[in-house]
Enzyme design. Structure first.
Site, PDB file in Angstrom:
ATOM      1  N   ARG A  45     -25.725  -1.098 -20.286  1.00 33.15           N
ATOM      2  CA  ARG A  45     -26.252  -0.663 -18.977  1.00 33.15           C
ATOM      3  C   ARG A  45     -27.765  -0.406 -19.011  1.00 33.15           C
ATOM      4  O   ARG A  45     -28.459  -0.802 -18.075  1.00 33.15           O
ATOM      5  CB  ARG A  45     -25.482   0.563 -18.490  1.00 33.15           C
ATOM      6  CG  ARG A  45     -24.047   0.241 -18.061  1.00 33.15           C
ATOM      7  CD  ARG A  45     -23.294   1.494 -17.666  1.00 33.15           C
ATOM      8  NE  ARG A  45     -23.258   2.451 -18.771  1.00 33.15           N
ATOM      9  CZ  ARG A  45     -22.992   3.750 -18.626  1.00 33.15           C
ATOM     10  NH1 ARG A  45     -22.750   4.236 -17.426  1.00 33.15           N
ATOM     11  NH2 ARG A  45     -22.959   4.550 -19.671  1.00 33.15           N
TER      12      ARG A  45
ATOM     13  N   ASN B  62     -19.850   1.675 -15.699  1.00 31.10           N
ATOM     14  CA  ASN B  62     -18.704   1.357 -16.559  1.00 31.10           C
ATOM     15  C   ASN B  62     -17.413   1.674 -15.833  1.00 31.10           C
ATOM     16  O   ASN B  62     -17.343   2.620 -15.037  1.00 31.10           O
ATOM     17  CB  ASN B  62     -18.709   2.229 -17.830  1.00 31.10           C
ATOM     18  CG  ASN B  62     -19.723   1.774 -18.855  1.00 31.10           C
ATOM     19  OD1 ASN B  62     -20.234   0.667 -18.797  1.00 31.10           O
ATOM     20  ND2 ASN B  62     -20.016   2.652 -19.810  1.00 31.10           N
TER      21      ASN B  62
END
Length: 762
Positions: free
Chosen positions: A12, A30
């Site tokens: 990320r 997520n």
């Protein structure tokens, strides 16, 4: 939606930086499936984003699927952000294996001006524990064993900053807020804490003590590898008379002073997986090394590995000598992860314990690998490599669990598009090992909310894994578990590694596994596919006098081979080391059992033939550890010079008649050489080499009859580097195609994946 190894690997933050650089707005988060990204902006920049992400993802990431859909644009959407994870009941994301310390963290570890200076738990998004501390998905700090450590303001700032390499590194901590070391005596009473604990550990190792040290996935038993008295004491206390110990070296220069290896072997040794790598011993002209001769006796190889945690680095920097670092367990039991178990089960083995307060939720041993020619063979799939998650090209029709074999057990799961092979569990011969098996099952069922709809097991009804499968099915109302023959499962594991479903010619050479009709197999050639197999060749069976007792005492197998060709009186007069050393009464009693067929069993095992030959050559009496005979026979052959081989002109023949390789004819040839050339080291080495050459020729000769079929070489015998290398070389010479195992163990550690591959195609 992106699936694969995309959590806990800096995915990320990478997405955030890339989107920001390309002036794209949107968000990422997520969930239990993987990572979701929503982008808005210039179409050219979005295309560039996708291209960069798919072709150059973060170093530890692996993208399995990349699904794109168009969505309506949002008004007033500016900037890119990372939002909180979502959780659901159907996890698909691949769990990352633990990784060794990265260069940035090691630099901070040794920088007196850095707040992580000499902190043994320094880590970031690019390194550190993963599998061993995760309790649930998604991989966020509250779902790990770091949940009860409250971050200090500086760690919190780094954790929340998408531009910091510690952004959402779940184990992030520092000396002010993270785990700490404690040195205790072998009864658990504290001696020292923090850096003082480390310094006292160093002094105690220098003084020859044996210390249990907590690593990522369990404890090591550690001592000075150059101190012969300390290594000998460890062998005596652990009751491990001969099995080699692994040695941890501070750096590659130290490793190269102890062993020889190819460029690929050194690359693997220094890789972020940091496995134990089996290498050729580097000896002086007098045959000595700086290590104690008790580290790896009677063989020409040694297992080396490099430090993989900050604690290991600090320890080796201070000691300036290599360390024996072997798994902390009793023989045949799983690695110990809790210091209380060290006190209970290994109090008489260790002098003290270097512990810490970061709980190991999921035990994971060290991986063991070797390089054969230009390929890496995984012998023990564990830390750094496991869990091994493979993307399956076709969806798994129903959640499937494969429970593996009795020895070197691992378990495998199939769901969605995932095939998952667990880390090494071990031999299921103790209550502790069976509990570790159950705990590992529980871990994966919890992580993936996994409830098996189909269970696959070995044909052997007495395996602990088979019995568990039967009990589970009865308790949960499942249908009967599907059974897969052991050696067929070996071949299936190679097929699974290659996503192969068509026919192959498989050579499954190992110790023993239950065949059809309760026979013990282990030297099988099969034409197999995902529907079944045809056994087209095997070793002519040999007799195990005393059945399983003969596996521990292979002199019984040697005697059975001799009884086939000589009278009892002739056997008693043979000038063989192991005949002379045995009481005549014992040989006479064993002959009676053989003659009457009482307490005997037939086997076609290549592994047992290695055992018998090692006894014939007088290099072992009883088996101290699995594969010992094969290691010694390989060492003997490797010691020959080209001139000795050329002068001998020795070639053995293993004819195939009516589907059976004629073991007795090969044995007679080896006996003739042994008796005619005398009991000397060169003769032993020539016989050892001729035996393995003969096995390679037998396999290649059969393979030439089926040139259209890919070839699978599997089973524990193919961990023999000499045999595998020669067989592959001769297959290549004839243009025959063999399948690489691609990170799946050829031994019983790969059985579960083979079982799974069968189950998902039924």
């Amino acid at each position: 939606m992106i699936t694969g190894i995309v959590q806990g690997v800096g995915f990320r933050p990478f997405v955030y930086r890339l989107a920001t650089e390309l002036n794209l707005s949107g968000f990422t988060f997520n969930n239990s499936q993987g990572v979701t990204i929503e982008l808005q902006g210039n179409s050219t920049n979005i295309t560039q984003f996708v291209d960069t992400l798919t072709h150059t993802p973060p170093p530890l990431a692996r993208i399995d699927t990349f699904e794109q859909v168009e969505v309506d644009s949002l008004a007033n959407c500016s900037g890119f952000e990372i939002i909180h994870s979502e959780s659901d009941c159907s996890a698909q994301v691949a769990i990352s294996a633990d990784k060794s310390s990265c260069p940035d963290c090691l630099s901070e570890l040794n920088d007196p001006t850095n707040r992580h200076y000499r902190y043994p738990f320094t880590n970031c998004t690019n390194c550190g524990p993963r599998y061993t501390l995760i309790n649930a998905l998604p991989y966020d700090r509250p779902n790990t064993s770091m949940a009860h450590f409250t971050m200090c303001p500086e760690c919190e700032r780094a954790y929340q900053d998408p531009l910091d390499r510690r952004y959402h590194a779940q184990p992030v901590s520092c000396p002010h807020c993270g785990p700490q070391l404690t040195l205790t005596d072998n009864q658990g009473a504290a001696i020292a804490h923090k850096d003082a604990a480390l310094q006292q550990t160093v002094e105690r190792i220098k003084a020859g003590e044996i210390v249990a040290i907590k690593g990522l996935g369990g404890f090591h038993l550690v001592c000075d590898a150059t101190n012969h008295a300390a290594v000998t004491a460890l062998r005596l206390r652990k009751q491990r008379p001969a099995k080699p110990f692994a040695v941890m070296c501070a750096d590659i220069e130290t490793a190269k002073s102890l062993a020889r290896g190819s460029d690929l072997a050194w690359q693997v040794l220094t890789s972020q997986e940091r496995p134990i790598v089996l290498l050729d011993k580097h000896q002086t002209p007098t045959g000595e090394t700086q290590l104690s001769p008790s580290v790896a006796p009677t063989i020409d190889r040694i297992g080396l590995f490099l430090p993989y945690t900050p604690l290991h680095h600090l320890l080796l920097q201070a000691l300036k000598r290599p360390l024996v670092a072997t798994s902390a367990n009793r023989s045949g039991e799983p690695i110990i992860t809790d210091s209380q178990d060290i006190c209970t089960r290994l109090q008489g083995v260790v002098d003290c314990i270097l512990d810490h307060d970061r709980i190991i939720l999921n035990g994971c041993d060290d991986s063991v690998v070797q390089v054969i020619d230009d390929t890496v063979q995984i012998i023990r799939l564990a830390r750094g490599y496991a869990p091994l998650t493979m993307h399956c090209n076709r969806p798994v029709p129903q959640s499937t669990l494969a429970v593996g074999a009795q020895q070197k057990n691992s378990i495998a799961f199939g769901f969605g598009h995932n095939l998952v092979l667990s880390p090494h569990i071990g031999d299921l011969f103790s209550l502790e090992a069976e509990q570790y098996f159950i705990d590992t099952l529980a871990t994966f069922k919890r992580l993936y909310a996994f409830n098996p709809e189909q269970i696959i097991r070995d044909c052997h009804p007495d395996y602990a894994s088979s019995q568990w499968a039967e009990q589970f099915s009865q308790l949960n109302g499942h249908c009967q578990p599907t059974q897969v023959q052991h050696h067929y499962a070996h071949i299936l594991s190679v097929m699974a590694a290659n996503q192969h479903t068509g026919k192959v010619l498989g050579f499954s050479f190992d110790g023993t596994g239950l065949g059809e009709g309760r026979e013990l197999w282990g030297g099988e050639a099969m034409i197999a596919d995902i529907q079944g197999y045809q056994r087209i060749a095997h070793l002519k069976p040999i007799t195990l006098i005393g059945a399983e007792q003969a596996i521990k005492d292979p002199r019984r197998i040697m005697l059975a081979m001799l009884f086939e060709q000589y009278t009892l009186e002739q056997v008693l007069q043979l000038p063989l080391t192991n005949i002379a050393a045995m009481p005549q009464a014992s040989i006479i009693n064993l002959h009676k059992l053989w003659q009457k067929g009482v307490a005997t069993q037939q086997t076609s095992s290549v592994g047992r033939l290695f055992d018998a030959l090692a006894c014939l050559l007088g290099v072992i009496e009883t088996t101290q550890f699995e594969g010992q005979a094969g290691m010694i026979i390989e060492s003997l052959a490797n010691g020959l010079t080209e001139q000795q081989v050329a002068n001998a002109g020795l070639v053995f023949n293993l004819p195939l008649i009516d589907g059976q390789w004629q073991t007795d004819l090969l044995w007679q040839q080896m006996m003739d050489v042994q008796l005619s050339r005398g009991d000397n080291e060169t003769t032993k080495a020539l016989i050892a080499k001729g035996f393995m050459d003969c096995l390679a020729d037998a396999a290649v000769s059969l393979a030439k009859r089926h040139p259209q079929l890919p070839i699978a070489l599997c089973g524990g015998v193919y961990q023999n580097r000499y045999l595998l290398s020669l067989t592959r070389q001769r297959l290549d010479e004839h243009g025959l195609n063999w399948l690489d195992t691609k990170g799946v163990p050829v031994n019983d550690g790969g059985i579960a994946l083979g079982q799974l591959w069968y189950g998902i195609h039924q």
